[in-house]
Design an enzyme around this catalytic site. Structure first.
Site, PDB file in Angstrom:
ATOM      1  CB  ALA A  32      -0.934  -0.017   1.206  1.00 36.05           C
ATOM      2  CG  ASP A  90       9.219   7.235  10.981  1.00 34.82           C
ATOM      3  OD1 ASP A  90       9.880   6.191  10.816  1.00 34.82           O
ATOM      4  OD2 ASP A  90       7.998   7.242  11.224  1.00 34.82           O
ATOM      5  CG  ASP A 111       7.671   0.420   1.558  1.00 35.86           C
ATOM      6  OD1 ASP A 111       8.394  -0.505   1.142  1.00 35.86           O
ATOM      7  OD2 ASP A 111       7.144   0.425   2.675  1.00 35.86           O
TER       8      ASP A 111
END
Ligand code: RIB
Length: 307
Positions: free
Chosen positions: A43, A242, A248
């Site tokens: 996703a 982070d 991704d």
């Protein structure tokens, strides 16, 4: 090439806690407030292809019938990802337990739940057959990844992000057009190489696949094609908050760029991917940290033209 991407993969709700350091085995530590955010490698990559890469993007995945599924559908839909090929199944939506240390590094445990049921049915196969790039990772059954790759049309590219690290069956190796790995994943996939440099690892991987993009963290990435020269793509200097989902984001943007240019544009696609990943680490969360296409293009310009 018309810029169509299908991402086949996982969707998780990420339960994230900032920690002063990652706990050792048997240890309990206190962290910050719990955050519940949309994630999952598949996703995340779909959101990145659509938002940061500007591609016509479809997500093939599986979600439960719970609140977590609604959170994920809202995030995917908000980025413009088509979700009519997402199955709803009788299993809890995937969940990832994530701790993030002050330097931005994460530790992740995934409970796959519905991700174990991702499949390629007739509707999914039709959408895959219309794609220019099919992108997958390894948080779903390997049989589904192979099936998705086999449904692509002649001339379409199958891009495999071999994360998390798993042994690949021969049936999957033979489908891959572009392999995206970090150095650890690359080392897991090859037998001993004379030296462990990224270049040597990439050369070994080229025995199995036609093209490799190896991400090297703060050292950028290495692009290698069989019969061609290896090219280093520099990294952008950023302050990491982070790192969750940054890889991704890079994969999604790489796929989006390749869907426009084909393999000929691989080095430039890697430059855009690197810029997108760099921007993603400056914000917390996975899908929440995916930058928009204009910011990606602007940062990529500063990295100098890739050949
Ligand atoms: O790559 C980051 C992702 O890995 C997180 O969003 C988490 O859900 C796991 O799938």
């Amino acid at each position: 090439m018309t810029g169509r991407v299908v991402v086949v993969g996982s969707a998780n709700v990420d339960l994230v806690v900032d920690v002063p350091r990652h706990p050792a085995g048997g240890e309990t530590i206190l962290g910050g407030d719990l955050r519940r955010t949309p994630g999952g490698k598949g996703a995340n990559q779909a959101v990145a292809a659509a938002r940061a890469g500007g591609a016509d993007t479809t997500f093939v995945g599986a979600l439960g019938r719970d609140d977590s599924a609604e959170l994920l559908l809202a995030s995917l839909g908000g980025a413009g990802v088509r979700t009519d090929t997402v199955d709803r199944v009788d299993a809890p939506t995937g969940t990832a337990l994530i701790t993030v240390s002050p330097d931005g590094e994460n530790a992740i445990v995934v409970a796959p739940g519905a991700n174990s049921r991702v499949r390629v049915g007739a509707a999914q196969a039709r959408r895959i057959a219309a794609a220019d790039v099919v992108l997958a990772q390894l948080e779903i059954p390997l049989g589904t990844v192979v099936a998705a790759a086999r449904e692509r049309r002649e001339g379409a590219l199958f891009v495999l992000n071999a994360a998390p690290s798993r042994e690949l069956p021969e049936a999957l190796w033979e489908q891959v057009d572009v392999l995206v790995v970090n150095e650890h994943e690359a080392a897991d996939l090859v037998d001993d190489v004379a030296d462990g440099t990224p270049e040597a690892l990439a050369a070994a991987l080229l025995d199995r696949v036609p093209a490799v993009v190896m991400t090297l963290g703060s050292h950028g990435s290495l692009v290698a094609r069989r019969g061609g020269e290896q090219v280093r793509v520099p990294a952008a200097r950023v302050e990491a908050v982070d790192t969750t989902g940054a890889g991704d984001t890079s994969c999604g943007v790489l796929a989006a760029a390749l869907a426009r240019t084909g393999l000929a544009g691989l080095a430039q696609a890697a430059r855009l991917a690197g810029a997108a990943g760099a921007l993603a680490v400056t914000r917390p969360g996975a899908q929440d940290a995916v930058p928009d296409a204009a910011h990606v293009a602007a940062l990529a310009e500063t990295l100098g033209k890739a050949p």
